[in-house]
Scaffold this active site. Sequence first.
Site, mmCIF file in Angstrom:
data_model
loop_
_atom_site.group_PDB
_atom_site.id
_atom_site.type_symbol
_atom_site.label_atom_id
_atom_site.label_comp_id
_atom_site.label_asym_id
_atom_site.label_seq_id
_atom_site.Cartn_x
_atom_site.Cartn_y
_atom_site.Cartn_z
ATOM 1 N N GLY A 12 0.930 -1.112 0.122
ATOM 2 C CA GLY A 12 -0.020 -0.008 0.070
ATOM 3 C C GLY A 12 0.940 1.153 0.024
ATOM 4 N N SER A 36 -6.350 -5.156 -1.542
ATOM 5 C CA SER A 36 -7.759 -4.745 -1.480
ATOM 6 C C SER A 36 -7.791 -3.232 -2.036
ATOM 7 C CB SER A 36 -8.171 -4.784 -0.212
ATOM 8 O OG SER A 36 -7.736 -3.902 0.871
ATOM 9 N N LYS A 88 -9.136 2.916 4.678
ATOM 10 C CA LYS A 88 -8.766 4.200 5.343
ATOM 11 C C LYS A 88 -9.547 5.233 4.763
ATOM 12 C CE LYS A 88 -5.315 4.856 1.506
ATOM 13 N NZ LYS A 88 -3.853 5.611 1.311
ATOM 14 N N SER A 128 -3.366 7.388 12.978
ATOM 15 C CA SER A 128 -3.930 8.409 12.309
ATOM 16 C C SER A 128 -4.212 9.657 13.392
ATOM 17 C CB SER A 128 -4.993 8.149 11.682
ATOM 18 O OG SER A 128 -5.567 9.575 11.110
ATOM 19 N N TYR A 152 -13.979 5.233 11.003
ATOM 20 C CA TYR A 152 -12.458 4.773 10.690
ATOM 21 C C TYR A 152 -11.593 5.376 12.018
ATOM 22 C CZ TYR A 152 -7.909 6.318 8.645
ATOM 23 O OH TYR A 152 -6.490 6.426 8.608
ATOM 24 N N LYS A 156 -9.052 3.018 14.765
ATOM 25 C CA LYS A 156 -7.552 3.236 14.909
ATOM 26 C C LYS A 156 -7.419 3.437 16.296
ATOM 27 C CE LYS A 156 -5.777 3.652 10.821
ATOM 28 N NZ LYS A 156 -4.714 2.680 10.323
ATOM 29 N N LEU A 203 -6.498 15.401 -0.767
ATOM 30 C CA LEU A 203 -6.039 16.579 -1.808
ATOM 31 C C LEU A 203 -5.009 16.097 -2.773
ATOM 32 C CD1 LEU A 203 -6.338 19.334 -2.603
ATOM 33 C CD2 LEU A 203 -4.466 19.996 -0.567
ATOM 34 N N ARG A 298 -16.456 21.342 3.396
ATOM 35 C CA ARG A 298 -16.619 19.817 3.404
ATOM 36 C C ARG A 298 -17.165 19.500 4.597
ATOM 37 N NH1 ARG A 298 -11.800 15.711 1.537
ATOM 38 N NH2 ARG A 298 -10.957 16.365 3.528
HETATM 39 C C1 UD1 Z 1 -8.280 13.165 5.577
HETATM 40 C C2 UD1 Z 1 -9.115 12.398 6.563
HETATM 41 C C3 UD1 Z 1 -8.204 11.736 7.756
HETATM 42 C C4 UD1 Z 1 -7.117 11.088 7.149
HETATM 43 C C5 UD1 Z 1 -6.257 11.971 6.296
HETATM 44 C C6 UD1 Z 1 -5.128 11.133 5.597
HETATM 45 C C7 UD1 Z 1 -11.500 12.960 6.179
HETATM 46 C C8 UD1 Z 1 -12.460 13.788 6.995
HETATM 47 N N1 UD1 Z 1 -10.214 12.992 6.997
HETATM 48 O O1 UD1 Z 1 -7.880 14.184 6.427
HETATM 49 O O2 UD1 Z 1 -8.856 10.925 8.488
HETATM 50 O O3 UD1 Z 1 -6.068 10.845 8.180
HETATM 51 O O4 UD1 Z 1 -7.042 12.453 5.323
HETATM 52 O O5 UD1 Z 1 -4.413 11.999 4.635
HETATM 53 O O6 UD1 Z 1 -11.468 12.514 5.262
HETATM 54 N N2 UD1 Z 1 -9.264 19.429 0.013
HETATM 55 C C9 UD1 Z 1 -9.775 20.485 -0.988
HETATM 56 N N3 UD1 Z 1 -10.315 19.575 -2.127
HETATM 57 C C10 UD1 Z 1 -10.225 18.388 -2.361
HETATM 58 C C11 UD1 Z 1 -9.843 17.489 -1.346
HETATM 59 C C12 UD1 Z 1 -9.209 18.127 0.057
HETATM 60 O O7 UD1 Z 1 -9.771 21.624 -0.931
HETATM 61 O O8 UD1 Z 1 -10.537 17.816 -3.254
HETATM 62 C C13 UD1 Z 1 -8.922 20.191 1.274
HETATM 63 C C14 UD1 Z 1 -9.717 19.827 2.461
HETATM 64 O O9 UD1 Z 1 -10.678 20.632 2.833
HETATM 65 C C15 UD1 Z 1 -8.479 20.019 3.639
HETATM 66 C C16 UD1 Z 1 -7.213 19.603 2.808
HETATM 67 O O10 UD1 Z 1 -7.520 19.855 1.379
HETATM 68 O O11 UD1 Z 1 -8.404 21.471 3.903
HETATM 69 C C17 UD1 Z 1 -6.800 18.303 3.088
HETATM 70 O O12 UD1 Z 1 -7.587 17.373 3.025
HETATM 71 P P1 UD1 Z 1 -7.411 15.646 2.772
HETATM 72 O O13 UD1 Z 1 -6.352 15.478 1.939
HETATM 73 O O14 UD1 Z 1 -8.703 15.120 2.562
HETATM 74 O O15 UD1 Z 1 -7.135 15.447 4.331
HETATM 75 P P2 UD1 Z 1 -7.754 15.591 5.659
HETATM 76 O O16 UD1 Z 1 -9.302 16.176 5.468
HETATM 77 O O17 UD1 Z 1 -6.780 16.420 6.682
#
Ligand code: UD1
Length: 346
Positions: A12, A36, A88, A128, A152, A156, A203, A298
């Site tokens: 992974g 998986s 995850k 996490s 989730y 953990k 992200l 979100r």
């Molecule tokens: C997410 C998980 C967390 C996990 C972590 C691992 C959720 C609620 N939390 O956290 O449990 O441990 O990933 O990396 O899913 N963003 C955008 N556009 C997008 C995607 C994200 O603007 O399409 C922003 C989010 O609002 C946030 C930041 O990017 O501010 C990071 O988001 P993300 O990568 O999903 O991580 P977390 O939300 O911190």
Amino acid sequence: MVTSVLVTGGIGYVGSHVAVELIEKGFDVHLVDNFSNSSVQQLDGIRQIISPSKSVSFYEANIGDTEKIQKILREQNIKAVIHCAGDKSVAESVLMPLKYYDNNVGSSISLFKAMESCGVSILIFSSSATVYGIPKGIAISEQAQTAPVNPYGKTKLTIENILNDLCRSGSKWKTMNLRYFNPAGAHVSGLIGDRFDNHPSNLFPIICQVLTGKRENLSVYGNNYDTADGTGERDYIHICDLAKAHVEALQFLLQSHNSPIPGALNLGIGKSVSVLEVIRAFEDSCNLQIPYKIETQRPGDIGKYFADPRAAQKNLSWTPQKSLKDMCRDTWRWAQNSASTTVDEN
Ligand code: UD1
């Protein structure tokens, strides 16, 4: 003598980078994975990265398959386990809690039973920052209250609690819970990285989809947070720095007589960057534009938090070395490489 280590979830995102670091540090490494959320491409990538004189064995198995795990532990004379296997997705865990309790908690208990029956009592657990839930402060230390808000995160924390109880039971267990903040980036070779072909929600993989044309634009979730530019801020840590911390934690456990206090360490760099800063850093790294549009926040998202990483730095003599620019540049190299070899599941 060379120490044999089993990495669960070994092909992974986290497991594959941990495997490379372990092999480079001279450990005898064995991987178990059930495909998986991983592909054979990652295994090929690991084998291409390591020097030709080194090898790594791979077993396709569920960690809940006690007999198979016992067989591997005995045959390979395993001394320690790095446990990265698990589901995850936060969103999926809300919809399918039983899947998460079964695959994460249930399978972990099977793994620990197999280890106990084979006399293997050293384990590093992939935990996490999600265990903190909605943090009360911005810089989060290990003493912060743990109150996960989704299944989730609860799985953990449950696994952490089981491991802590095992350590308190007077048996030989020595364990460490590593609480990741936001792992990002890829190995510098571009041969292993985070999959972005399977409905990602994080992200960095979503930006990979935009950059490789699989998605039209990036939705930025909210520009009205109480942060410098209004977008969400997170503590992104390069996956190779994260992997190095696992090797340091393993060395720490191998050398310690008792289970360490604290039993949990935060892995982050100790500062946060915003979504817009990530976009800009990516654009600089790959010389491409990332089209984005501002959307509403979100549900469940938090404006800003980052790790207080001092305990990990002190106890593991470890400091993250890589920058946001490294994370973007390495992710982009991986995205280009894997876009040409993966099957699009979207
Ligand atoms: C997410 C998980 C967390 C996990 C972590 C691992 C959720 C609620 N939390 O956290 O449990 O441990 O990933 O990396 O899913 N963003 C955008 N556009 C997008 C995607 C994200 O603007 O399409 C922003 C989010 O609002 C946030 C930041 O990017 O501010 C990071 O988001 P993300 O990568 O999903 O991580 P977390 O939300 O911190």
